[in-house]
Write an enzyme that holds these catalytic residues in place. Structure first.
Site: not given
Length: 216
Positions: A34, A36, A176
């Site tokens: 992930d 971000m 997810d």
């Protein structure tokens, strides 16, 4: 049987290599990463150098999920860092720029994907489906791990599964957010091929048994 992609967002960031080794030892299929930026979502995680470092310590496919604004600027760098699948959000830029990002990802030999936030309808992905190797449906609000599963996203999954059957049958469907032994079955019944699991995986006392349970 579903592919399982544990998310390193829930691993110990002081020792991500150990987290990767734990994922590999469990029998899981992919590693979910992930990314971000603190702008598209209200959190900052990792970037290009960390993806490159993860690539050096695993042969498992790296499923890199870009939760970043205007991803076209960065897709080449993430592809070159070692992503196998690279996902961009349909909400992160104009349709034209998202299409350009998918084309660039594919040209670099990486499998392109799009993702939808919970508040975004399935139809928002339709312009991109023919270019995608995967579509990711978020079943939590993106930004932080450990959130509760949103069962009301299952109709969106079903809509996408039906549309993909018409326009791109080989495209995978990923879920997810809040995936565990209780929620995995409903995801699979709704058409999911890949299950991303974070907190539930890393909390599991027997990770191999956990993977086998939600894979089957």
């Amino acid at each position: 049987m579903a592919f399982i992609a544990p998310s390193i967002l829930s691993a110990d960031f002081a020792n991500l290599q150990k987290g990767i080794e734990t994922i590999a030892a469990s029998g899981a299929d992919w590693v979910h990463v992930d990314v971000m930026d603190g702008h598209f979502v209200p959190n900052i995680t990792i970037g290009i150098p960390v993806v490159a470092a993860l690539r050096r310590v695993t042969t498992l496919p790296l499923d890199v999920h870009l939760m970043i604004d205007r991803p076209l600027r960065y897709v080449e760098a993430f592809c070159k860092a070692g992503a196998d699948y690279l996902t961009v959000h349909v909400e992160a830029d104009t349709t034209q720029n998202i299409l350009a990002a998918l084309d660039r990802i594919a040209a670099l030999g990486v499998k392109p994907a799009v993702s939808l936030k919970p508040g975004t309808p399935a139809e928002a992905a339709f312009p991109f489906l023919e270019k995608c190797a995967m579509v990711l449906v978020m079943t939590v609000e993106p930004g932080f791990g450990g959130q509760a599963f949103m069962a009301d996203m299952m109709p969106k999954l079903q809509t996408l599964r039906a549309r993909l059957a018409q326009v791109n049958p080989d495209c995978l469907l990923e879920v997810d957010g809040g995936v565990d032994s209780a929620t995995a079955p409903v995801c699979k019944r709704s058409g999911a091929d890949i299950l991303v699991t974070g907190s539930a995986f890393f909390r599991a006392e027997n990770k191999e048994a956990f993977v086998k349970e939600i894979q089957k």
